[in-house]
Design an enzyme around this catalytic site. Structure first.
Site, PDB file in Angstrom:
ATOM      1  N   LYS A  47       0.851  -1.186   0.000  1.00 31.68           N
ATOM      2  CA  LYS A  47       0.000   0.000   0.000  1.00 31.68           C
ATOM      3  C   LYS A  47       0.884   1.231   0.000  1.00 31.68           C
ATOM      4  CE  LYS A  47      -2.851   2.849   2.988  1.00 31.68           C
ATOM      5  NZ  LYS A  47      -3.517   3.033   4.279  1.00 31.68           N
ATOM      6  N   GLU A 102      -7.394  12.632  12.938  1.00 34.47           N
ATOM      7  CA  GLU A 102      -6.514  11.514  13.282  1.00 34.47           C
ATOM      8  C   GLU A 102      -5.552  11.852  14.423  1.00 34.47           C
ATOM      9  OE1 GLU A 102      -3.591   8.206  11.187  1.00 34.47           O
ATOM     10  OE2 GLU A 102      -4.761   9.577   9.955  1.00 34.47           O
ATOM     11  N   GLU A 122      -7.485  -2.287   3.606  1.00 34.51           N
ATOM     12  CA  GLU A 122      -6.621  -1.137   3.882  1.00 34.51           C
ATOM     13  C   GLU A 122      -6.640  -0.801   5.371  1.00 34.51           C
ATOM     14  OE1 GLU A 122      -6.389   3.631   2.729  1.00 34.51           O
ATOM     15  OE2 GLU A 122      -7.775   2.319   1.670  1.00 34.51           O
ATOM     16  N   GLU A 170     -12.376  10.768  -4.250  1.00 31.98           N
ATOM     17  CA  GLU A 170     -12.241  10.719  -2.802  1.00 31.98           C
ATOM     18  C   GLU A 170     -11.285  11.794  -2.299  1.00 31.98           C
ATOM     19  OE1 GLU A 170     -11.039   7.400   0.581  1.00 31.98           O
ATOM     20  OE2 GLU A 170     -11.845   6.719  -1.339  1.00 31.98           O
TER      21      GLU A 170
END
Length: 442
Positions: free
Chosen positions: A201, A251, A295, A428
């Site tokens: 990833k 986050e 993910e 996105e």
């Protein structure tokens, strides 16, 4: 190797004095003093504003986290603080995403790492607001600090408790660093690397510059973000007065209090629905997506493994985190650590998380460097605070921008895995500009 410079050398004493004050507008407080100006607010209710410099450290290089910690440990070795814990002196600042970052362009004034011990700090928690004045260095006279606190208190009392935000400046034009065709090529390159087997990833990011129709006060933009995103971490770092890095990020990178660590695995996103039914349908799509679940597991498993080096780790239940314009999959992660663990130790171990870098980390960073067409600077990097005990909180600098003159440069990224569709990823990414872009448009 690290290059480090520190004003108010990390020796002598740190002397701070605090007093309780009436609630005051943090924007008025910041505007009343020259840079550096820093603001931090977290969903747990703590708000910090700092102006001026009692001490500052700037560093770069592979061991920049260690260099900051060592400097701060020496700085706080002899601390004389008279006030409650909430008003204690703190170092506020952050790091660039890459350890070899060099200030320039959009990021002029933002080194690879910088922390400031504010001369004057305003701290609010619950119903209380505390003013703290700090001096650092040799031969600091506590009487001088007490006199400076009284002067600062008198100045604070003249400031308003509330201050309306100025008008939105309006956006004349926007310029992306990568158009959709260029983005498609970048995603296809990353997918090819993943299919070749040396990458699981990678998070690719891009930037959007908005040229404004009028003047912008970055503190007004931060206040509008507070109103729209009260459950996010909000920050403003203004090193010189020429530019400000600010944002409202969902986050948490790490919170360390005593021996307890808190963090989160955050990955995958969809928009919000116009109706409750549509919103629930989008949330279900987020939970049921094989690609997003994969993910999210990569992110959570990696963070848990990294925290395992510090102590016993617990992984909570995955849920959907809903913000005003976007939804994410979120998994809380905690750890019990030893008393000598410093928050910078954990921040270094976790940065960059797979949610902003990729896996394996080195291969992902290689792809980021060879693919992205802009300088990440402090975007997606740790920003926050820590104290003399090594406790503190850092967030990941997402949903963020640099405001300079009549331009605002916004940043956004998305995780790319084997079955990523470039068009869907592009849509996105555009969602992630909206929190700031919406607050600029009239």
């Amino acid at each position: 190797m690290s290059s480090l410079s520190g004003e108010a050398a990390a020796r002598g004493a740190v002397v701070s004095r605090s007093c309780r004050v009436a609630d005051v507008s943090y924007r008025a407080f910041l505007a009343a003093r020259d840079a550096p100006r820093i603001h931090w607010a977290d969903p747990d209710g703590l708000e910090l504003s700092g102006v001026g410099t009692a001490a500052t450290v700037t560093t770069s290089g592979d061991d920049r986290f260690d260099a900051v910690r060592e400097w701060a440990t020496a700085l706080f070795d002899d601390t004389d603080h008279d006030g409650p814990a909430v008003a204690r002196p703190r170092l506020l600042g952050g790091f660039a995403f890459h350890n070899d970052h060099a200030p320039g362009g959009t990021w002029t004034g933002f080194p690879a790492a910088q922390f400031v011990l504010p001369e004057v700090q305003l701290a609010s928690a619950g119903e209380e607001t505390w003013l703290t004045v700090t001096r650092a260095g040799e031969d600091v006279d506590p009487a001088d600090v007490e006199a400076a606190l009284e002067d600062a208190r008198e100045e604070i009392e003249s400031l308003p408790a509330m201050q309306p935000s100025g008008p939105r400046p309006g956006v004349e034009s926007t310029t992306p660093t990568s158009d959709e065709a260029s983005w498609r090529e970048q995603v296809e390159h990353a997918v090819a690397r993943i299919e070749a087997g040396d990458l699981q990833k990678v998070v690719l990011a891009t930037a959007l510059r908005a040229d404004l129709a009028g003047d912008l006060d970055p503190r007004d933009l931060l206040e509008r973000l507070r109103q729209s995103y009260p459950s996010c971490f909000r920050f403003l770092v203004e090193p010189t007065g020429d530019a400000a890095f600010l944002g409202a990020t969902p986050e948490r990178l790490v919170t360390l209090q005593d021996t307890s660590v808190e963090t989160v695995g955050l990955a995958g996103s969809v928009g919000r629905g116009d109706t409750p039914e549509e919103d629930a349908e989008l949330a279900a799509r987020l939970r049921d997506s094989e690609k997003i679940s994969h993910e999210q597991r990569l992110v959570t498993d990696t963070i848990a493994a990294q925290l395992g080096a510090f102590g016993d780790v617990s992984v909570g239940e995955r849920s959907v985190r809903k913000l005003s314009n976007i939804q994410h999959l979120s998994t809380p992660i905690t750890a019990d650590v030893s008393e000598d663990t410093h928050v910078l130790d954990v921040a270094e171990a976790l940065h960059p998380t797979p949610a902003v870098g990729g896996l394996p980390p080195d291969a992902a960073l290689d792809v980021i460097r060879e693919t992205e067409t802009f300088d990440r600077g402090w975007y997606a990097a740790p920003v926050g605070w820590f104290d003399g005990d090594g406790d503190g909180t850092f967030a990941v600098g997402l949903r963020s921008a640099v405001a300079r003159d009549q331009t605002v440069t916004m940043f956004a990224g998305n995780g790319i895995v084997a079955d990523s569709d470039p068009s869907e990823e592009y849509e996105e990414v555009q969602l992630k500009y909206q929190p700031i872009l919406d607050e600029l448009r009239r």
